[in-house]
Design a protein around this motif. Structure first.
Motif, PDB file in Angstrom:
ATOM      1  N   TYR A  71     -58.296  84.128 -59.670  1.00 37.94           N
ATOM      2  CA  TYR A  71     -59.458  83.624 -59.191  1.00 37.94           C
ATOM      3  C   TYR A  71     -59.500  83.913 -57.439  1.00 37.94           C
ATOM      4  O   TYR A  71     -60.109  84.350 -56.944  1.00 37.94           O
ATOM      5  N   LEU A  72     -58.128  83.598 -57.071  1.00 34.62           N
ATOM      6  CA  LEU A  72     -58.179  84.001 -55.546  1.00 34.62           C
ATOM      7  C   LEU A  72     -58.122  85.535 -55.346  1.00 34.62           C
ATOM      8  O   LEU A  72     -58.733  85.965 -54.311  1.00 34.62           O
ATOM      9  N   GLY A  73     -57.999  86.044 -56.243  1.00 38.09           N
ATOM     10  CA  GLY A  73     -57.877  87.508 -56.207  1.00 38.09           C
ATOM     11  C   GLY A  73     -59.313  88.312 -56.435  1.00 38.09           C
ATOM     12  O   GLY A  73     -59.412  89.449 -56.359  1.00 38.09           O
ATOM     13  N   GLY A  74     -60.361  87.332 -56.694  1.00 40.01           N
ATOM     14  CA  GLY A  74     -61.615  87.665 -56.711  1.00 40.01           C
ATOM     15  C   GLY A  74     -62.253  87.926 -58.286  1.00 40.01           C
ATOM     16  O   GLY A  74     -63.470  88.374 -58.327  1.00 40.01           O
ATOM     17  N   MET A  75     -61.494  87.539 -58.951  1.00 48.76           N
ATOM     18  CA  MET A  75     -61.928  87.621 -60.849  1.00 48.76           C
ATOM     19  C   MET A  75     -63.095  86.817 -60.793  1.00 48.76           C
ATOM     20  O   MET A  75     -63.034  85.489 -60.211  1.00 48.76           O
ATOM     21  N   LYS A  76     -63.909  87.163 -61.605  1.00 44.82           N
ATOM     22  CA  LYS A  76     -65.178  86.025 -62.007  1.00 44.82           C
ATOM     23  C   LYS A  76     -64.950  85.066 -63.112  1.00 44.82           C
ATOM     24  O   LYS A  76     -63.807  85.360 -63.778  1.00 44.82           O
ATOM     25  N   TYR A  77     -65.587  84.172 -63.257  1.00 37.39           N
ATOM     26  CA  TYR A  77     -65.288  83.031 -64.302  1.00 37.39           C
ATOM     27  C   TYR A  77     -65.085  83.803 -65.844  1.00 37.39           C
ATOM     28  O   TYR A  77     -64.306  83.520 -66.456  1.00 37.39           O
ATOM     29  N   LYS A  78     -66.063  84.575 -66.037  1.00 31.97           N
ATOM     30  CA  LYS A  78     -66.106  85.403 -67.286  1.00 31.97           C
ATOM     31  C   LYS A  78     -64.793  86.133 -67.517  1.00 31.97           C
ATOM     32  O   LYS A  78     -63.975  86.171 -68.664  1.00 31.97           O
ATOM     33  N   SER A  80     -64.026  74.078 -65.088  1.00 36.57           N
ATOM     34  CA  SER A  80     -63.644  72.656 -64.836  1.00 36.57           C
ATOM     35  C   SER A  80     -62.212  72.585 -64.173  1.00 36.57           C
ATOM     36  O   SER A  80     -62.160  71.745 -63.556  1.00 36.57           O
ATOM     37  N   TRP A  81     -61.514  73.606 -64.357  1.00 39.88           N
ATOM     38  CA  TRP A  81     -60.417  73.991 -63.744  1.00 39.88           C
ATOM     39  C   TRP A  81     -60.686  74.074 -62.009  1.00 39.88           C
ATOM     40  O   TRP A  81     -59.922  73.309 -61.300  1.00 39.88           O
ATOM     41  N   LYS A  82     -61.706  74.612 -61.646  1.00 44.91           N
ATOM     42  CA  LYS A  82     -61.987  74.889 -60.305  1.00 44.91           C
ATOM     43  C   LYS A  82     -62.406  73.402 -59.933  1.00 44.91           C
ATOM     44  O   LYS A  82     -62.095  73.369 -58.563  1.00 44.91           O
TER      45      LYS A  82
END
Length: 220
Positions: A11-18, A33-35
């Motif tokens: 997520y920090l690297g820029g990946m999207k939820y999907k 939910s994790w976020k």
């Protein structure tokens, strides 16, 4: 490293939820939910290349780029800071980051804790468990209020019934959110565990310890 921690790094690297969900074989709602629950944050535009303005571009001249003119968050939190005590404003901001299912879960835990605590405070020992309360003192005589065991037991059963009804309704709401796909595996398992505990206390006897209210007559 746990799955959630690996997902956080992506997520920090820029990946999207999907993309994160597909990589780790979980649902998008689980990632969201994790976020929310662990307050994942990343710098805006950190994963994107900065684009410079075209040569001789004068559109940005005289315009501040740090805060958008229509930033409603600044207005909203400014109102909180102006009219609410600091402690309350911090609570409001913390609640904004929580998902509805986590807010509901916290309320379920508070209600369940109150029910468990009542088992001890309102416990009636036996049919001879009489409570005497000193309510008035005068020169002629002192006045006492007596509460029989059956009265205390009836009051306890009524209070417990109302509290259990409220708790069961909250649990049903939680399960509806689970069925709607708004819960991850951890959230689904914890409600199952709580339901088992609630079922177990319905027929269990209260704790043997009791709190009694006795007031001796003051000596003249």
């Amino acid at each position: 490293m746990e799955l959630r921690d690996k997902a956080y790094n992506d997520y920090l690297g820029g990946m999207k939820y999907k993309e994160i969900a597909e990589k780790y074989g979980v649902s998008i709602n689980t990632v969201k939910s994790w976020k929310q629950r662990h307050n994942w944050q990343r710098k805006k535009g950190a994963h994107k290349k900065k684009k410079g303005a075209p040569f001789c571009n004068t559109n940005s001249v005289g315009h501040a780029s740090s805060v958008p003119k229509q930033n409603s968050n600044a207005v909203k939190h400014g109102l909180f800071a102006k009219y609410l005590p600091p402690e309350t404003a911090k609570l409001v901001q913390a609640i904004e980051k929580k998902s509805p299912i986590d807010i509901l879960w916290e309320n379920i835990c508070i209600k369940y804790a109150a029910i468990i605590r009542a088992q001890k405070i309102m416990y009636v020992t036996d049919s001879e468990d009489l409570t005497r309360r000193h309510v008035m003192e005068s020169e002629e005589a002192d006045t006492y209020q007596y509460t029989e065991a059956y009265e205390k037991q009836a009051a306890f059963l009524m209070a417990q019934s109302r509290a259990m009804g409220t708790l069961n309704n909250m649990i049903k709401q939680y399960e509806e959110l689970c069925r709607a796909g708004q819960a991850d595996e951890e959230q689904r398992l914890r409600i199952q565990k709580l339901k088992a505990e609630v079922d177990s206390i319905k027929n269990d006897a209260p704790d043997k310890e009791t709190v009694t209210f006795t007031f001796d007559r003051k000596s003249d």
